[in-house]
Design a protein around this motif. Structure first.
Motif, PDB file in Angstrom:
ATOM      1  N   TYR A  17       0.861  -1.099  -0.143  1.00  0.00           N
ATOM      2  CA  TYR A  17      -0.160   0.064   0.112  1.00  0.00           C
ATOM      3  C   TYR A  17       0.848   1.147   0.028  1.00  0.00           C
ATOM      4  O   TYR A  17       1.786   1.242   0.686  1.00  0.00           O
ATOM      5  CB  TYR A  17      -0.894   0.120   1.160  1.00  0.00           C
ATOM      6  N   THR A  18       0.585   2.186  -0.765  1.00  0.00           N
ATOM      7  CA  THR A  18       1.150   3.300  -1.047  1.00  0.00           C
ATOM      8  C   THR A  18       0.469   4.743  -0.923  1.00  0.00           C
ATOM      9  O   THR A  18      -0.772   4.538  -1.102  1.00  0.00           O
ATOM     10  CB  THR A  18       2.093   3.310  -2.350  1.00  0.00           C
ATOM     11  N   ILE A  19       1.005   5.806  -0.799  1.00  0.00           N
ATOM     12  CA  ILE A  19       0.330   6.939  -0.661  1.00  0.00           C
ATOM     13  C   ILE A  19       1.374   8.000  -1.171  1.00  0.00           C
ATOM     14  O   ILE A  19       2.339   8.001  -1.563  1.00  0.00           O
ATOM     15  CB  ILE A  19      -0.098   7.258   0.665  1.00  0.00           C
ATOM     16  N   SER A  20       0.624   9.213  -1.660  1.00  0.00           N
ATOM     17  CA  SER A  20       1.550  10.077  -2.397  1.00  0.00           C
ATOM     18  C   SER A  20       1.615  11.166  -1.120  1.00  0.00           C
ATOM     19  O   SER A  20       1.338  11.238  -0.153  1.00  0.00           O
ATOM     20  CB  SER A  20       0.365  11.210  -3.083  1.00  0.00           C
ATOM     21  N   GLU A  44       6.218   8.407  -5.264  1.00  0.00           N
ATOM     22  CA  GLU A  44       6.063   9.440  -6.459  1.00  0.00           C
ATOM     23  C   GLU A  44       6.520   8.766  -7.508  1.00  0.00           C
ATOM     24  O   GLU A  44       7.558   8.224  -8.168  1.00  0.00           O
ATOM     25  CB  GLU A  44       7.118  10.752  -6.328  1.00  0.00           C
ATOM     26  N   GLY A  45       5.262   8.309  -8.180  1.00  0.00           N
ATOM     27  CA  GLY A  45       5.475   7.501  -9.536  1.00  0.00           C
ATOM     28  C   GLY A  45       5.879   5.855  -8.856  1.00  0.00           C
ATOM     29  O   GLY A  45       5.210   5.723  -8.322  1.00  0.00           O
ATOM     30  N   ALA A  49       9.719   7.850  -2.220  1.00  0.00           N
ATOM     31  CA  ALA A  49       9.982   8.945  -1.656  1.00  0.00           C
ATOM     32  C   ALA A  49      10.233   9.247  -0.281  1.00  0.00           C
ATOM     33  O   ALA A  49      10.601   9.903   0.581  1.00  0.00           O
ATOM     34  CB  ALA A  49       8.819  10.126  -2.043  1.00  0.00           C
ATOM     35  N   GLY A  50       9.497   8.068   0.534  1.00  0.00           N
ATOM     36  CA  GLY A  50       9.567   7.998   1.998  1.00  0.00           C
ATOM     37  C   GLY A  50       8.801   6.779   2.522  1.00  0.00           C
ATOM     38  O   GLY A  50       8.160   6.028   1.687  1.00  0.00           O
ATOM     39  N   THR A  72       0.353  17.514   5.587  1.00  0.00           N
ATOM     40  CA  THR A  72       0.549  16.401   4.403  1.00  0.00           C
ATOM     41  C   THR A  72       1.474  15.158   5.073  1.00  0.00           C
ATOM     42  O   THR A  72       2.162  15.458   6.083  1.00  0.00           O
ATOM     43  CB  THR A  72       1.244  17.094   3.305  1.00  0.00           C
ATOM     44  N   VAL A  73       1.470  14.284   4.269  1.00  0.00           N
ATOM     45  CA  VAL A  73       2.216  12.963   4.514  1.00  0.00           C
ATOM     46  C   VAL A  73       3.871  13.423   4.408  1.00  0.00           C
ATOM     47  O   VAL A  73       4.526  13.030   5.238  1.00  0.00           O
ATOM     48  CB  VAL A  73       2.097  11.889   3.494  1.00  0.00           C
ATOM     49  N   SER A  74       4.254  14.442   3.585  1.00  0.00           N
ATOM     50  CA  SER A  74       5.497  14.856   3.221  1.00  0.00           C
ATOM     51  C   SER A  74       5.926  15.468   4.392  1.00  0.00           C
ATOM     52  O   SER A  74       7.269  15.344   4.813  1.00  0.00           O
ATOM     53  CB  SER A  74       5.737  15.576   1.922  1.00  0.00           C
TER      54      SER A  74
END
Length: 143
Positions: A17-20, A44-45, A49-50, A72-74
């Protein structure tokens, strides 16, 4: 010794499972709760990214009194993600997880996310390896 490729092959669920990074933390924790998982790979694509874990949420949202719906997640993800490849051994993964206090390792090949192994996956593989070794030794001893 068993490697990550074997662990991924033997997993009952191969879904990662991924998330932006732009998603809200509320979206992330909702997804984790729905799927019964403790971490999401932030992508990211097809690139990692993390990683966002329950630990990140607890330490960076709950304890810092941020709001899940507008963070945000970032902002709270672990950006410096340690990854492994299919060829990495279970022992190497366990050593890395122990040394760095990790519970999840993304599996990356040629820059692309192909899986995720958890501490539970690796312990299960280790137990299977030990069981096979015990059986072999018993057969050797009994002739």
């Amino acid at each position: 010794m068993t490697n990550v490729a074997n662990v991924l092959k033997d997993k009952t669920s191969i879904s990662v499972y991924t998330i932006s990074p732009e998603a809200t933390v509320l979206e992330a924790i909702t997804l984790m709760a729905e799927k019964g998982i403790g971490a999401l790979v932030v992508t990211e694509g097809e690139e990692v990214a993390g990683i966002l874990s329950e630990r990140d949420y607890t330490r960076k949202i709950a304890l810092m009194q941020r709001k899940s719906f507008d963070t945000t997640v970032s902002e709270i993800m672990t950006a410096k993600v340690l990854t492994v490849s299919n060829a990495t051994t279970v022992e190497e993964c366990l050593n890395l997880m122990t040394d760095k206090h990790l519970r999840h390792l993304p599996v990356v090949e040629n820059g692309k996310l192909i899986g995720l192994v958890s501490i539970g996956d690796l312990v299960k593989a280790t137990m299977e390896d030990q069981k096979k070794l015990i059986e072999q030794l018993q057969q050797y001893i009994s002739g």
